[in-house]
Design an enzyme around this catalytic site. Structure first.
Site, PDB file in Angstrom:
ATOM      1  N   LYS A 150       1.100  -1.251   0.113  1.00 54.32           N
ATOM      2  CA  LYS A 150       0.046  -0.021   0.201  1.00 54.32           C
ATOM      3  C   LYS A 150       0.789   0.850   0.097  1.00 54.32           C
ATOM      4  O   LYS A 150       2.471   1.105   0.313  1.00 54.32           O
ATOM      5  CB  LYS A 150      -1.270  -0.177   1.368  1.00 54.32           C
ATOM      6  CG  LYS A 150      -0.208   0.331   2.943  1.00 54.32           C
ATOM      7  CD  LYS A 150      -1.148   0.024   3.366  1.00 54.32           C
ATOM      8  CE  LYS A 150      -0.118   0.314   5.252  1.00 54.32           C
ATOM      9  NZ  LYS A 150      -1.753   0.294   5.977  1.00 54.32           N
TER      10      LYS A 150
ATOM     11  N   ARG B 293      -9.550  -0.562  15.293  1.00 62.33           N
ATOM     12  CA  ARG B 293      -9.562   0.246  14.100  1.00 62.33           C
ATOM     13  C   ARG B 293     -10.488  -0.739  13.305  1.00 62.33           C
ATOM     14  O   ARG B 293     -11.398  -0.111  13.163  1.00 62.33           O
ATOM     15  CB  ARG B 293      -8.411   0.086  13.896  1.00 62.33           C
ATOM     16  CG  ARG B 293      -8.161   0.734  12.672  1.00 62.33           C
ATOM     17  CD  ARG B 293      -6.373   1.268  11.842  1.00 62.33           C
ATOM     18  NE  ARG B 293      -6.212   0.199  11.896  1.00 62.33           N
ATOM     19  CZ  ARG B 293      -4.364  -0.603  10.704  1.00 62.33           C
ATOM     20  NH1 ARG B 293      -3.658   0.857  11.229  1.00 62.33           N
ATOM     21  NH2 ARG B 293      -4.507  -1.262  10.218  1.00 62.33           N
TER      22      ARG B 293
ATOM     23  N   TYR C  66      15.623  30.797   7.447  1.00 62.55           N
ATOM     24  CA  TYR C  66      14.552  31.593   7.922  1.00 62.55           C
ATOM     25  C   TYR C  66      15.031  31.814   9.549  1.00 62.55           C
ATOM     26  O   TYR C  66      15.409  30.686  10.027  1.00 62.55           O
ATOM     27  CB  TYR C  66      13.063  30.710   8.207  1.00 62.55           C
ATOM     28  CG  TYR C  66      12.275  31.194   6.172  1.00 62.55           C
ATOM     29  CD1 TYR C  66      12.671  32.167   5.661  1.00 62.55           C
ATOM     30  CD2 TYR C  66      12.481  29.811   5.445  1.00 62.55           C
ATOM     31  CE1 TYR C  66      11.860  32.540   4.623  1.00 62.55           C
ATOM     32  CE2 TYR C  66      12.071  29.473   4.449  1.00 62.55           C
ATOM     33  CZ  TYR C  66      11.590  30.680   3.263  1.00 62.55           C
ATOM     34  OH  TYR C  66      10.646  31.374   2.529  1.00 62.55           O
TER      35      TYR C  66
ATOM     36  N   MET D 263      11.203  25.268   2.164  1.00 68.52           N
ATOM     37  CA  MET D 263      10.511  24.650   0.944  1.00 68.52           C
ATOM     38  C   MET D 263      10.907  23.583   0.596  1.00 68.52           C
ATOM     39  O   MET D 263      10.260  22.424   0.015  1.00 68.52           O
ATOM     40  CB  MET D 263       8.559  25.202   0.494  1.00 68.52           C
ATOM     41  CG  MET D 263       7.162  24.581   0.305  1.00 68.52           C
ATOM     42  SD  MET D 263       6.516  25.348  -0.694  1.00 68.52           S
ATOM     43  CE  MET D 263       5.859  26.448   0.925  1.00 68.52           C
TER      44      MET D 263
HETATM   45  C1  PLP Z   1      -3.707  -4.785   8.284  1.00 67.94           C
HETATM   46  C2  PLP Z   1      -2.646  -4.413   7.857  1.00 67.94           C
HETATM   47  N1  PLP Z   1      -1.685  -5.275   7.882  1.00 67.94           N
HETATM   48  C3  PLP Z   1       0.213  -5.447   7.247  1.00 67.94           C
HETATM   49  C4  PLP Z   1       0.346  -4.471   7.469  1.00 67.94           C
HETATM   50  C5  PLP Z   1       2.131  -4.476   7.348  1.00 67.94           C
HETATM   51  O1  PLP Z   1       2.959  -3.909   9.029  1.00 67.94           O
HETATM   52  P1  PLP Z   1       4.766  -3.618   8.722  1.00 67.94           P
HETATM   53  O2  PLP Z   1       4.536  -3.406   7.343  1.00 67.94           O
HETATM   54  O3  PLP Z   1       4.366  -3.346   9.682  1.00 67.94           O
HETATM   55  O4  PLP Z   1       4.275  -5.343   8.256  1.00 67.94           O
HETATM   56  C6  PLP Z   1      -0.461  -3.781   7.694  1.00 67.94           C
HETATM   57  C7  PLP Z   1       0.059  -2.318   7.706  1.00 67.94           C
HETATM   58  O5  PLP Z   1       0.338  -0.780   8.116  1.00 67.94           O
HETATM   59  C8  PLP Z   1      -1.808  -3.316   7.963  1.00 67.94           C
HETATM   60  O6  PLP Z   1      -2.871  -2.233   7.880  1.00 67.94           O
END
Ligand code: PLP
Length: 377
Positions: free
Chosen positions: A35, A133, A261, A309
């Site tokens: 992700k 969550r 700055y 920036m």
């Molecule tokens: C549901 C879920 N599984 C697995 C992971 C992977 O976590 P990590 O990068 O700590 O291995 C995440 C990351 O945030 C997650 O949200």
């Protein structure tokens, strides 16, 4: 025009994939979490190279991310770990993308949408075992599972949960979560004897606790080379993203020269100030003002004054021979010196995840690969 860029070594990634795959062994699947554009390493090249190294499942947060992967990778399983909507169901089915179900209402809405589209949606059922969550609270999980199992629009192919804390020195809460997960699975099997893919562990749990591998693990950060230094861990990986820029101006300055700055830095003696093309818009956090380190000419140099920036300034020392155009390493290695996201994270009192994902999305990514795997298959 000089701008910061990322250099990403896919050969190291592939080595990390093999290390983790070997550590986990053949009895469990590895779902590589890619992700946020593969924690900013570039989802398409990373997933493609990882696929070539044997990875067969990928996890993302959003449907768009999964669709992007599906365009270039036809075979692997794709798990969307965020909350999809009923309107997404035809797309999910068409592209063989698996969403999670987080509640009875959510499951029913997805199942109804699947029925309306005359199809059946494969889902993973998420249990909240203590993270608080996403997912069905563990106390209601077996009942809700039974209700969704009966829905003709749904096919439950997996169950999953997520750890809140994994600290081997204080393992109680992780053990409690794992027990809730196992207990749920036991009750589930009484009403649904089919094997489903059971997964709980992300990187830390995977690295410390083999007994929680179940049918799959979901590592992210470990595969990006972070958080694997402890010798008690099952795998040791290396970071493979380097963040670089150049000096765009170099000035010999006298003592008493003020920089940046609010003039928060005043030189104590004659020195050399280098201006680096990178600032907080590029993801070099302003918190690093006066304390961040970059590598120039194989040496660690402190950020002088405030990060602005688009630029930051560093004190290169009186005798520096640095010149305009010299490479500056913000994350990575230069000569014998290195600085990684973990060190920047400690300076900023945050975690390497945030340092990595804060690097501007638009930053140019240059891929190194001996096999030419940066190209999609
Ligand atoms: C549901 C879920 N599984 C697995 C992971 C992977 O976590 P990590 O990068 O700590 O291995 C995440 C990351 O945030 C997650 O949200």
């Amino acid at each position: 025009m000089r701008k910061p860029w990322l250099q990403i070594d896919l050969d190291v990634l592939k080595e990390n994939v093999r290390i983790v795959r070997d550590a986990v062994g053949p009895s469990s699947e590895v779902i590589f979490v890619v992700k946020s554009n593969a924690y900013n390493h570039g989802a398409i090249p990373v997933a493609t190279a990882a696929y070539h190294a044997g990875m067969r499942w990928f996890g993302v947060a959003y449907l768009d991310e999964a669709l992007e992967l599906r365009r270039v990778l036809d075979k692997p399983g794709l798990l969307v770990m965020g909350v999809v909507e009923p309107g997404d169901v035809p797309t999910l089915v068409q592209h063989r993308i698996t969403p999670i179900v987080v509640s009875l209402e959510h499951g029913r809405a997805l199942g109804d949408a699947a029925l309306a589209a005359r199809t059946r949606l494969s889902v993973h059922f998420k249990i909240d075992t203590g993270m608080g969550r996403l997912g069905v609270h563990w106390k209601q999980a077996a009942k809700v599972y039974g209700q969704l199992l009966a829905h003709p629009g749904l096919q439950i192919d997996g169950i999953m949960s997520h750890f809140a804390t994994v600290e081997p020195g204080r393992p109680e809460s992780a053990i409690a979560q794992a027990e809730r997960f196992t207990d749920f699975d036991r009750r589930r099997r009484r009403i649904d004897p089919r094997p489903v893919m059971r997964h709980l562990s992300s990187s830390r749990a995977m690295l410390y606790y083999q007994e929680w591998d179940f049918d799959a693990v979901r590592p992210g950060i470990a595969l990006y080379g972070y958080g694997t230094q402890d010798s008690k861990m099952r795998a040791s990986t290396r970071p493979f993203l380097e963040w670089k820029s150049n000096l765009v101006q170099v000035k010999k300055v006298p003592a008493g020269f003020q920089v940046g700055y609010y003039s928060t830095y005043t030189t104590e003696r004659p020195t050399t100030i280098g201006t680096v093309c990178a600032g907080y818009t590029d993801g070099f956090l302003r918190t690093l003002s006066k304390q961040g380190i970059v590598l120039v000419g194989g040496k660690r140099c402190r950020v002088a004054g405030r990060v602005s920036m688009n630029w930051l300034t560093v004190d290169l020392g009186r005798d520096s021979t640095a010149q305009v155009g010299d490479e500056v390493v913000l994350i990575g290695r230069q000569g014998d010196e290195e600085i990684w996201a973990g060190e920047l994270a400690r300076l900023c009192r945050t975690i390497p995840y945030e340092i990595l994902t804060n690097i501007a999305y638009r930053t140019e990514r240059r891929y190194l690969s001996s096999a030419g795997d940066a190209e999609p298959v």
